[in-house]
Write an enzyme that holds these catalytic residues in place. Structure first.
Site, PDB file in Angstrom:
ATOM      1  N   ASP A 143      -4.279   5.121   6.834  1.00 15.30           N
ATOM      2  CA  ASP A 143      -4.603   6.424   7.433  1.00 15.30           C
ATOM      3  C   ASP A 143      -5.577   5.862   8.536  1.00 15.30           C
ATOM      4  O   ASP A 143      -5.234   5.548   9.485  1.00 15.30           O
ATOM      5  CB  ASP A 143      -5.147   7.310   6.376  1.00 15.30           C
ATOM      6  CG  ASP A 143      -5.532   8.495   7.068  1.00 15.30           C
ATOM      7  OD1 ASP A 143      -5.284   9.078   8.086  1.00 15.30           O
ATOM      8  OD2 ASP A 143      -6.615   9.426   6.338  1.00 15.30           O
TER       9      ASP A 143
ATOM     10  N   PHE B 158      -1.926  15.601   5.159  1.00 11.35           N
ATOM     11  CA  PHE B 158      -1.943  15.422   3.676  1.00 11.35           C
ATOM     12  C   PHE B 158      -0.815  15.543   2.721  1.00 11.35           C
ATOM     13  O   PHE B 158      -0.246  16.271   2.470  1.00 11.35           O
ATOM     14  CB  PHE B 158      -3.271  16.001   3.048  1.00 11.35           C
ATOM     15  CG  PHE B 158      -3.773  15.195   2.037  1.00 11.35           C
ATOM     16  CD1 PHE B 158      -4.838  14.389   2.377  1.00 11.35           C
ATOM     17  CD2 PHE B 158      -3.594  15.273   0.628  1.00 11.35           C
ATOM     18  CE1 PHE B 158      -5.265  13.306   1.526  1.00 11.35           C
ATOM     19  CE2 PHE B 158      -3.979  14.516  -0.291  1.00 11.35           C
ATOM     20  CZ  PHE B 158      -5.006  13.600  -0.008  1.00 11.35           C
TER      21      PHE B 158
ATOM     22  N   ARG C 138       0.843  12.651  -8.596  1.00 10.02           N
ATOM     23  CA  ARG C 138       1.393  11.408  -8.323  1.00 10.02           C
ATOM     24  C   ARG C 138       3.141  11.174  -8.847  1.00 10.02           C
ATOM     25  O   ARG C 138       3.728  10.536  -8.386  1.00 10.02           O
ATOM     26  CB  ARG C 138       0.459  10.330  -9.131  1.00 10.02           C
ATOM     27  CG  ARG C 138      -0.751  10.222  -8.444  1.00 10.02           C
ATOM     28  CD  ARG C 138      -1.369   8.904  -9.268  1.00 10.02           C
ATOM     29  NE  ARG C 138      -2.777   8.842  -9.167  1.00 10.02           N
ATOM     30  CZ  ARG C 138      -3.365   8.180  -7.995  1.00 10.02           C
ATOM     31  NH1 ARG C 138      -2.640   7.693  -7.063  1.00 10.02           N
ATOM     32  NH2 ARG C 138      -4.493   8.422  -8.007  1.00 10.02           N
TER      33      ARG C 138
ATOM     34  N   GLU D  12       0.848  -1.191   0.068  1.00  8.72           N
ATOM     35  CA  GLU D  12      -0.086   0.068   0.077  1.00  8.72           C
ATOM     36  C   GLU D  12       0.812   1.377  -0.068  1.00  8.72           C
ATOM     37  O   GLU D  12       1.982   1.045   0.445  1.00  8.72           O
ATOM     38  CB  GLU D  12      -1.147  -0.078   1.322  1.00  8.72           C
ATOM     39  CG  GLU D  12      -2.417  -0.449   1.267  1.00  8.72           C
ATOM     40  CD  GLU D  12      -3.277   0.594   0.358  1.00  8.72           C
ATOM     41  OE1 GLU D  12      -2.579   1.836  -0.145  1.00  8.72           O
ATOM     42  OE2 GLU D  12      -4.392   0.899   0.764  1.00  8.72           O
ATOM     43  N   ASP D  13       0.373   2.282  -0.441  1.00  7.03           N
ATOM     44  CA  ASP D  13       1.081   3.583  -0.363  1.00  7.03           C
ATOM     45  C   ASP D  13       0.925   4.234   1.119  1.00  7.03           C
ATOM     46  O   ASP D  13       1.883   4.647   1.599  1.00  7.03           O
ATOM     47  CB  ASP D  13       0.662   4.396  -1.434  1.00  7.03           C
ATOM     48  CG  ASP D  13      -1.077   4.697  -1.300  1.00  7.03           C
ATOM     49  OD1 ASP D  13      -1.741   4.081  -0.463  1.00  7.03           O
ATOM     50  OD2 ASP D  13      -1.534   5.683  -2.007  1.00  7.03           O
TER      51      ASP D  13
END
Ligand code: IMP
Ligand code: MG
Length: 193
Positions: free
Chosen positions: A116, A165, A178, A112-113
């Site tokens: 959260d 964020f 990205r 996963e990136d």
């Protein structure tokens, strides 16, 4: 230490005006990804693992990660959508593109990136476990534990970060940023306007 966000050959990129600070430079990321790859390779040598990338945010990270793992492995992708606002997930998740491989009996490493709230991954883990893999572990580039709502067992973490964020190195805001070659914090005025 705050470093200036840059593209190596294009310091004039308009994307850079939206970045408040660089969290991790391309060099810092590369060093950490190499360490993760070595660790994963040691743990999975001889197990023929299947790395499952969660699209789309993971695209950049997983490309570097697999090239840092000298053990034989297979690669597959799953795309899920999590309903919510642009910067907050709701935990209601739908599979948009399923795996091509059968994972029954396989050693699966979900990549996963960022984690959260954990709602997306906890849903995905339940779905994958129903298919009876030999094992499932999680590797995430970034972990934001401050806002965790669902417990997820994460085995490999690139960086633990505060509740900001983050964009770049695959991570987006409204599908943009990205392609930034570093991890940066978006200026709040960009997503609150
Ligand atoms: P979770 O279900 O709250 O853990 O959300 C995980 C997903 O939300 C990630 O895979 C990202 O797509 C997105 N996300 C959460 N935080 C960020 C962030 O700081 N930047 C970009 N995307 C994020
Ligand atoms: Mg994601």
């Amino acid at each position: 230490m705050k470093t200036q966000p840059t593209f190596a050959h294009a310091p004039e990129s308009p994307l850079l005006a939206h970045i408040e600070e660089t969290l991790f430079s391309g060099e810092q990321i590369a060093t950490r990804v190499t360490e993760l790859g070595a660790e994963i390779s040691r743990d999975y040598m001889g197990l023929d693992p299947l790395l499952v990338g969660v699209l789309r945010g993971v695209a950049v990270f997983i490309g570097d990660l697999v090239r840092a793992i000298p053990a034989p492995l297979d690669l597959d992708f799953i795309a899920i959508s999590s309903y919510g606002t642009a910067t907050r997930s709701s935990g209601v998740v739908r599979i948009l593109k399923d795996l091509d491989e059968n994972i029954t009996g396989r050693h699966v490493l979900v990549v996963e990136d960022i984690i959260d709230t954990g709602l997306t991954l906890s849903y995905l883990m339940r779905q994958l476990l129903e298919r009876r893999p030999a094992s499932v572990e999680i590797c995430t580039l970034l972990d934001k534990p401050a806002r965790r709502l669902a417990e997820v067992p994460v085995k490999y973490v690139g960086f633990t970060i505060p509740d900001k964020f983050v964009v770049g190195y695959g991570l987006d805001y409204a599908q943009k940023y990205r392609n930034l070659p570093f991890l940066g914090v978006l200026k709040p005025e960009v997503y609150s306007r």
